[in-house]
Each structure stands twice: as C-alpha cells, then as structure tokens.
Scaffold this active site. Structure first.
Site, PDB file in Angstrom:
ATOM      1  N   SER A  34       0.803  -1.224   0.000  1.00 29.49           N
ATOM      2  CA  SER A  34       0.000   0.000   0.000  1.00 29.49           C
ATOM      3  C   SER A  34       0.840   1.281   0.000  1.00 29.49           C
ATOM      4  CB  SER A  34      -0.922  -0.077   1.213  1.00 29.49           C
ATOM      5  OG  SER A  34      -1.809   0.981   1.245  1.00 29.49           O
TER       6      SER A  34
ATOM      7  N   SER B  27      -0.764   1.601  18.152  1.00 30.90           N
ATOM      8  CA  SER B  27      -0.885   1.366  16.718  1.00 30.90           C
ATOM      9  C   SER B  27      -0.976  -0.132  16.464  1.00 30.90           C
ATOM     10  CB  SER B  27       0.343   1.937  16.003  1.00 30.90           C
ATOM     11  OG  SER B  27       0.457   1.349  14.724  1.00 30.90           O
TER      12      SER B  27
HETATM   13  P1  NG1 Z   1      -2.627   2.050  13.103  1.00 30.30           P
HETATM   14  O1  NG1 Z   1      -1.162   1.949  12.882  1.00 30.30           O
HETATM   15  O2  NG1 Z   1      -3.249   0.894  13.854  1.00 30.30           O
HETATM   16  O3  NG1 Z   1      -2.996   3.389  13.687  1.00 30.30           O
HETATM   17  C1  NG1 Z   1      -3.008   2.694  10.528  1.00 30.30           C
HETATM   18  C2  NG1 Z   1      -4.043   3.740  10.268  1.00 30.30           C
HETATM   19  C3  NG1 Z   1      -5.390   3.079  10.088  1.00 30.30           C
HETATM   20  C4  NG1 Z   1      -5.364   1.946   9.059  1.00 30.30           C
HETATM   21  C5  NG1 Z   1      -4.165   1.034   9.278  1.00 30.30           C
HETATM   22  C6  NG1 Z   1      -3.982   0.013   8.185  1.00 30.30           C
HETATM   23  C7  NG1 Z   1      -4.243   5.982  11.269  1.00 30.30           C
HETATM   24  C8  NG1 Z   1      -4.308   6.791  12.500  1.00 30.30           C
HETATM   25  N1  NG1 Z   1      -4.143   4.664  11.419  1.00 30.30           N
HETATM   26  O4  NG1 Z   1      -3.361   1.980  11.684  1.00 30.30           O
HETATM   27  O5  NG1 Z   1      -6.345   4.040   9.774  1.00 30.30           O
HETATM   28  O6  NG1 Z   1      -5.397   2.455   7.767  1.00 30.30           O
HETATM   29  O7  NG1 Z   1      -2.957   1.778   9.444  1.00 30.30           O
HETATM   30  O8  NG1 Z   1      -3.269   0.523   7.095  1.00 30.30           O
HETATM   31  O9  NG1 Z   1      -4.290   6.523  10.162  1.00 30.30           O
HETATM   32 ZN    ZN Z   2      -3.700   1.066   0.292  1.00 29.33          ZN
END
Ligand code: NG1
Ligand code: ZN
Length: 537
Positions: free
Chosen positions: A66, A507
């Site tokens: 991605s 995260s």
């Molecule tokens: P995490 O790293 O869990 O915050 C991020 C994005 C999500 C989602 C995932 C998967 C933010 C704050 N968080 O997740 O929205 O897209 O990656 O790619 O943008």
């Molecule tokens: Zn993507």
C-alpha cells in the site's frame, strides 16, 4: 516418509528468518520485503486451506504494501465475497507464519485441516495479484510454490489494484448465482464502472478537470486504462489529468506523493502545480485510499479527506433515497473511527440527521458495522472506505416503481451508484468517480464541498514506548482501560479545552502509541496533544 511431503520440501526453499515473530494485522502481513518470502509461502498454504474449507470458493491473495516505502511489501487474503479475511483465520495465518521449522509448519497445516474439519478432497482455488513493487515477482514465486505444493488451482492476475482483486474474487464466486457481481476480469471491472459512471452523471457537466496523483503506483496504469472506457472531455465527459504515474522506477513509489503523503504532511505533493481552486486527488500505492485537496486563491491548502468523502456521499445518497420516494424504506447510516474529525460527526448527526456508529480502527471493523445499515457509508479519515448496500436495499431500489419524473430521475442515479461503487472494499478509482458524480450533480467545486462544515483543528502524534501492548482500550478505542489511571488524567486535561477531545491507542501497524487531540483552536489542539503525550510517555 514425511520429509518427502511436498509442503515440507518446498518450505525448505523459503526458510523462516530466525528470531522474527510475524503477526497478521489490520493490513495483513507487512514489512521489509526481504523478510517476507516464508510468510508469503505460508499465506499461500492458508489460502488453500481457506478455499477447501469453503468448498472450493476462490480466495484472493494480494501482494502489496500500500502506502509503505518501496522496499517494503506485504500480503493479505481476500474472502469469497471480496471482503477482508474473517477475523478467526487471522490467528491461523499468524500461527503458520511463526512455525519454527518446515516440519512444524506441516504439523500445524495438518492440525488446522483436522481441527477445522477441512475436507482434503475439496478443491482449493486461489486468485492472486500484486502491485508494482520490485519485490513482487519474487514473492509471487514463493506463493506459487505453496499453491503447487498444496494442490491448488490458481489464476495469476498479474498487476492489479487491491480493490480490483477484491472485485474479481467476488465476481468469480457469484458467477451464475442471483448475486452475480460482474465479469471477473479487469476489463469487466472497467466496463461496469464506466457504464455506471455514465448513467449516474446523466446530462450533468463537470466543472473543469480533476488532477490525479497516482503515488507512482499501480493506480497509474490502471487509471489510464479506466480512462479509455470513459467519455472524453470533448464528448462532455470528465477530463482526468494523470500525474505521478511513473512505475518504471520503483523507488519513486509513494515518494513525495500519494494519499498518505498528502494526509500526513497536510500539503500537496511538491510536484503539484495546480491552479487555485482546481480539484486535485491522490491515490495511495495500491489505489484503495483517496484524498481530495485544493489550494485557495490565497494559496491556503485544504484537504478533503475520508471524513469529507463520507459526508459528501451520505448527503447525496440520503437525498437521492428521499427524492426517489424511498426515504422511509432505506435508512442510510455512517460508520467512522475515533480519528474522524468531531465536526464531521456533528455535521452528520445534526445537519444530515443520519446515525453515526464509531468502531475500532481497521476497515474490516467499519465494513462489518456498515453492513448493519440498509446503506452504510464508511471511511477512515485516511481516505479508505466505500458504501455498502444491503440485499434488501438493493431489492427495494431495483423494484420500486417511481411515482413522478423527479422520483424516476433520483432512482436512476441511485441504481447507477450501486454499480459504480465497489461494495467489496474501499476503492480509490471507484470513489474518485463517485465524488465526481456528486460534485457534477451539485454543480460544486471543491470550495463548496469544503464549506459544508469547518473541521476542528487537530493533531495526531506518534510516541515510541517501551511496550505498546500495555495500552488497552475500550469504547471503540476512545478510552484507555490500562495502564490504570491514565484515562482519568486524559479526561481531566480534555475538560480544560473548548470542544476538546483526545484519545490514546496502540498502533496496530507500528511499534508506537498514537495520540489524537482536537479542540476549538489550533493552539489548544496542539497544547492538548502535547499534554496528553506527556501523560503517556
Ligand atoms: P494504526 O497503525 O493501527 O494506527 C493505521 C491507520 C489506520 C489503518 C491502518 C492500516 C491511522 C491513524 N491509522 O493503523 O487508519 O489504515 O494503518 O493501514 O491513520
Ligand atoms: Zn492502500
């Protein structure tokens, strides 16, 4: 002899890096591509098991990372209806990926087969594709080795966007059923979307071109392909200017461009030279996220992110349903995460008078919640999302006899939208055309769209902590239940700021904790974010 087992023999060519623990997270497995061969091999085995368990329905495997940098890659599975892999199977993916040896891998594979009552005589069928990363072909060979070793039938769709693979998976599994979704080919995808776009636009005019930054990823060539199926600007169609579509130099992928760059940096790609008020959009590296933005006449930059796309879609579809005479029969709802700007949530509940549900981060949660509405609009603030129509809603939209020309016109548009929108998963190409249809219907530019409400200033921070796993949340990630006492300190801080809101969560994709804060003014939002960060550190 077990050592002659094809799964063991092939696995020996894709040894698991020692000392590494893998986890199937919200985005599947994602990391430096050099670490992924064993993971992809094992994901191939899981795809075979999943397909056999589901009586030979096709399972998709997408190789992509991605918006991550070019040296990363990743792999994720697609379930038969084009949805993300069912949650309980994520654990099996993790277990297989962490098997310490080839022999242990076979034992886990056999144990899953018996524990899950998988009929070994069932066919296994897998379809797969990849994005433009240089490591893609090498990882495909690891996948192929697993498919061969597990006696799986497969089709290689080569380069596709992630949502195209989701679309094709669903088409294959619904072919010749009452739920047929479309032709299971890339051409079928373009034909379906292009016809629906034409029908949904009707006689409306586009207000100038849209410039689309393709993150130098797979979205570039695929958007160029899609454009061939659309009416040209000289025929009254939409003019799409494609930029950042260099896939010849893989190191340019997501570099200083793309949806994640624009969202994170809150500025256009440096290569962008858009005129004031011109519509600009950015895709991410696998074309499942979409961001709109524009520069005002005074050069101030305005982002129209996932929240804005969701509110625009909810506004338009809600109006269409009412105007078609289906207002009482089709209930539209919106699904967001805690990262949605508070002003967007107020706009949806108070101005649009539509229900909003908040779920944890990760599109699978949003998608699932959206299916509980007749029409569920869901987007993450980062631009990943779509609209799902329930079977009942589709039936009602399909069968309703309009009572007036106005109803007939709204109904035609609504029917076209059900085909234009990729209902399997967030799809930047389909979402792009959806936004363009809506703006054309409303005769809006990005400025009018932006004026629908005013975002609360906000700040998203990232903090590295010793152990992110101690941060446990509840209430759709809006409250911390552990470490004890931290939430009370956050609440006390939030209470001091007008329109203050803040939350902390670990995260799911990085070794870090995220702190989000918003408040009435920029200064207060920054201050609140800094103070909450101090509590967490
Ligand atoms: P995490 O790293 O869990 O915050 C991020 C994005 C999500 C989602 C995932 C998967 C933010 C704050 N968080 O997740 O929205 O897209 O990656 O790619 O943008
Ligand atoms: Zn993507």
């Amino acid at each position: 002899m077990t050592s002659q087992n094809p799964i063991v023999l092939a696995s020996a060519k894709y040894p698991k890096p020692a000392e590494r623990t893998f986890q199937y997270g919200t985005a599947g497995f994602r990391m430096k591509a050099s670490l992924l061969d064993s993971v992809v091999y094992r994901v191939g085995l899981l795809a075979a098991l999943r397909s056999r368990k589901l009586n030979g329905q096709r399972i998709g495997v997408m190789i992509t990372a991605s918006h991550n940098p070019p040296e990363d890659n990743g792999v994720k599975l697609v379930d038969p209806m084009g949805e993300m892999l069912e949650g309980s199977w994520e654990t099996y993916a993790t277990t297989l990926a962490n098997a310490p040896s080839d022999q242990a891998l076979l034992e886990i594979y056999d144990k899953l087969t018996s524990d899950l009552n998988i009929k070994t005589e069932n066919k296994a069928r897998v379809v797969f594709a990849r994005d433009t990363r240089a490591s893609g072909p090498r990882l495909v060979s690891a996948l192929l080795a697993a498919l061969e070793a597990s006696g799986t039938e497969y089709t290689d769709y080569k380069l596709l966007t992630t949502p195209q693979l989701h679309y094709i998976t669903r088409c294959l599994n619904t072919k010749s059923t009452p739920y047929e979704y479309g032709e299971p080919t890339e051409q079928g995808y373009y034909q379906k979307i292009a016809a629906a776009f034409k029908a949904a636009t009707g006689t409306r005019k586009f207000n100038g071109p849209v410039t689309v930054d393709c993150a130098n990823g797979v979205g570039g060539p695929k958007l160029r392909e899609l454009i061939k199926y659309l009416s040209s600007a000289s025929e009254g169609g939409l003019e799409i200017k494609v930029v950042n579509d260099n896939v010849v130099e893989p190191e340019r992928l997501n570099h200083q461009c793309g949806a994640d760059f624009v969202k994170t940096n809150q500025r256009p790609p440096p290569s962008s030279h858009a005129a004031p008020s011109a519509r600009c959009a950015s895709l991410d590296g696998d074309a499942d996220r979409l961001m709109y933005y524009f520069n005002d006449s005074d050069s101030s930059f305005h982002l129209l992110d996932g929240d804005r796309i969701a509110t625009l879609a909810a506004l338009f579809i809600g109006d269409l349903a009412r105007n078609a005479g289906l207002g009482e029969k089709i209930k539209v709802g919106v699904v967001q995460t805690a990262y949605a700007n508070g002003a967007s949530t107020s706009y949806i509940t108070q101005d649009l008078r539509l229900p909003v549900v908040c779920t944890p981060t990760g599109v699978k949660h949003l998608h699932h919640a959206a299916t509980r509405f007749d029409v569920g609009v869901y987007f993450e603030a980062n631009g990943h999302g779509t609209v799902v129509f329930s079977d009942l809603a589709l039936k009602r939209i399909g069968k309703y006899e309009p009572q007036s020309p106005a109803q007939a016109s709204a109904l035609d548009t609504l029917r076209a939208l059900t085909a234009l929108i990729n209902q399997t998963v967030g799809d930047a190409l389909s979402d792009l055309l959806l936004v363009e249809v809506i703006l054309a219907h409303k005769a809006w530019g990005p400025k009018e769209w932006h004026l629908t409400y005013t975002d609360l200033p906000n700040r998203l921070g990232r903090i590295e902590v010793a152990d992110r796993n101690i941060f446990k949340t509840t209430d759709a990630e809006r409250k911390l239940e552990s470490p004890p006492g931290v939430q009370a300190q956050i609440d006390a801080l939030v209470g001091k700021y007008k329109n203050g809101r803040s939350f902390v969560r670990a995260s799911g994709t990085e070794e870090a904790v995220r702190v989000y804060a918003e408040a009435a003014t920029r200064g207060e939002a920054d201050d609140l974010a800094a103070k909450v960060a101090d509590v967490v550190k």
